[in-house]
Scaffold this active site. Structure first.
Site, PDB file in Angstrom:
ATOM      1  N   ALA A   1      19.412 -16.764 -21.878  1.00 57.84           N
ATOM      2  CA  ALA A   1      19.159 -15.459 -21.260  1.00 57.84           C
ATOM      3  C   ALA A   1      20.289 -14.481 -21.529  1.00 57.84           C
ATOM      4  O   ALA A   1      20.104 -13.261 -21.406  1.00 57.84           O
ATOM      5  CB  ALA A   1      18.977 -15.635 -19.752  1.00 57.84           C
ATOM      6  N   LYS A   2      21.462 -14.982 -21.904  1.00 57.31           N
ATOM      7  CA  LYS A   2      22.628 -14.119 -22.093  1.00 57.31           C
ATOM      8  C   LYS A   2      22.481 -13.194 -23.296  1.00 57.31           C
ATOM      9  O   LYS A   2      23.200 -12.199 -23.408  1.00 57.31           O
ATOM     10  CB  LYS A   2      23.896 -14.962 -22.212  1.00 57.31           C
ATOM     11  CG  LYS A   2      24.243 -15.732 -20.947  1.00 57.31           C
ATOM     12  CD  LYS A   2      24.550 -14.816 -19.769  1.00 57.31           C
ATOM     13  CE  LYS A   2      25.045 -15.599 -18.571  1.00 57.31           C
ATOM     14  NZ  LYS A   2      25.381 -14.731 -17.422  1.00 57.31           N
ATOM     15  N   ASP A   3      21.544 -13.516 -24.207  1.00 60.77           N
ATOM     16  CA  ASP A   3      21.284 -12.585 -25.319  1.00 60.77           C
ATOM     17  C   ASP A   3      20.922 -11.204 -24.789  1.00 60.77           C
ATOM     18  O   ASP A   3      21.284 -10.180 -25.374  1.00 60.77           O
ATOM     19  CB  ASP A   3      20.104 -13.084 -26.169  1.00 60.77           C
ATOM     20  CG  ASP A   3      20.478 -14.229 -27.092  1.00 60.77           C
ATOM     21  OD1 ASP A   3      21.640 -14.671 -27.066  1.00 60.77           O
ATOM     22  OD2 ASP A   3      19.588 -14.681 -27.837  1.00 60.77           O
TER      23      ASP A   3
ATOM     24  N   ALA B   1      24.151  -9.373 -23.446  1.00 64.16           N
ATOM     25  CA  ALA B   1      25.120  -9.129 -24.513  1.00 64.16           C
ATOM     26  C   ALA B   1      24.662  -7.974 -25.395  1.00 64.16           C
ATOM     27  O   ALA B   1      25.433  -7.051 -25.697  1.00 64.16           O
ATOM     28  CB  ALA B   1      25.311 -10.397 -25.347  1.00 64.16           C
TER      29      ALA B   1
END
Length: 331
Positions: free
Chosen positions: A47-49, A52
């Site tokens: 999910a950090k895509d 970022a």
């Protein structure tokens, strides 16, 4: 927007639009219908895509980030991987301060992606100069033409999920969801998607997942930081020993704490029962869902979305290693 199934100009165009997968065997004894929002389908496998890319694009629009610049961040691994991937595509240098609690797989991945990695002790106070928060700040100050992403205290973290994750879940469930179960770390996912969903339907319950050894649950209940709650724990990307301003505690209805062992065993259970290969935090979300169900949180009419944040390949030397599990006393 629908994810491009044809030719894409860059891997970054594949961020978001992750599938919602119905859970069957693992939830068969629980009342209601359950779906996993499987964030491992992002190109960086987490999910950090979403955050970022959103934070980097915002910095580019503002002229803060230009080609040749250096991106600096504090990370338990997943945000670092996303930033390293984006840095390769966009031509930035990437320096990461990583907690030594992060799996060896994650640290190796970051190095493979060309990031400069500084491994920092996890079990020190946030203000300790050795902590990954302070190490990242120091690197940022010493590095010319650098940008500190600062996900724990960056409102864009929350905004990314308000713009993408929340709307996707609303659309995928035709607005029928009643509960969302989310691991709370920086708080961006739970706060941003929760804000959107509660705007659509104030009756949607946002159920937080915290770790035993973290301060978030008690802070939510008392609005006081109780450092006596802090103790070492193994789960990555979940819980905190400080209060991230990216977390909107007013959006979260309740928190449930889970243990390292239960989360690890439940992640393995997801693999065996559903064929998905999720990360450690997904196991925590599944375990918390079972604990919520045992408390009578759900009925037969409940439509529950569980956010599974990342992929199990990041934990081959941890929860998917029988040797590691035995060392922890989990098997």
């Amino acid at each position: 927007m629908t994810r491009n199934q044809g030719i894409t100009n860059s891997i970054l165009e594949l961020v978001g639009e992750t599938p919602l997968i119905k859970l069957h065997k693992i939830t068969k004894n629980l009342p209601g219908t359950y779906y996993a929002k499987f964030e491992a389908f992002n190109p960086g496998h987490s999910a950090k895509d979403r955050i970022a890319l959103h934070i980097v694009q915002d910095a580019e629009k503002k002229g803060i980030l230009k080609k040749g610049a250096t991106i600096v961040e504090t990370t338990s691994g997943n945000t670092g991987f996303s930033l390293a991937m984006i840095s390769i595509v966009k031509g930035y240098k990437c320096i990461l301060a990583v907690s030594d609690k992060s799996s060896r797989d994650k640290i190796d991945l970051l190095k493979c992606m060309g990031a400069e990695v500084h491994v920092c002790p996890a079990n020190v106070p946030p203000e300790d100069p050795r902590s990954y928060y302070e190490v990242a700040k120091t690197i940022h100050k010493k590095t010319k033409n650098s940008v500190y992403i600062n996900q724990y205290f960056n409102e864009l973290n929350t905004e990314a999920h308000y713009r993408t994750t929340g709307p996707e879940i609303w659309k995928q469930t035709d607005g029928k969801l009643t509960h969302m179960v989310v691991a709370s770390g920086t708080g961006g996912t739970i706060s941003g998607s929760g804000q959107f969903l509660k705007e659509k339907n104030p009756n949607v319950k946002v159920l937080g997942v915290d770790a035993i050894g973290s301060v978030l649950k008690k802070y939510h209940e008392t609005r006081e930081l109780d450092l006596s709650e802090v103790s070492p724990y193994k789960i990555e990307g979940l819980g905190k020993n400080l209060i991230p301003t990216a977390t909107d505690f007013d959006i979260i209805d309740v928190y449930e704490k889970v243990s390292d062992k239960d989360a690890a065993l439940e992640a393995r259970n997801i693999v065996k029962k559903e064929g998905m290969f999720p990360g450690y935090t997904s196991g925590a979300v599944m375990q918390a869902t079972k604990q919520y169900a045992a408390q009578g949180m759900f009925t037969e009419d409940s439509v529950v979305v569980l956010i599974f944040p990342d992929h199990g390949s990041r934990y081959m030397n941890k929860i998917y290693s029988d040797e590691w599990m035995k060392e922890q006393g989990f098997l």
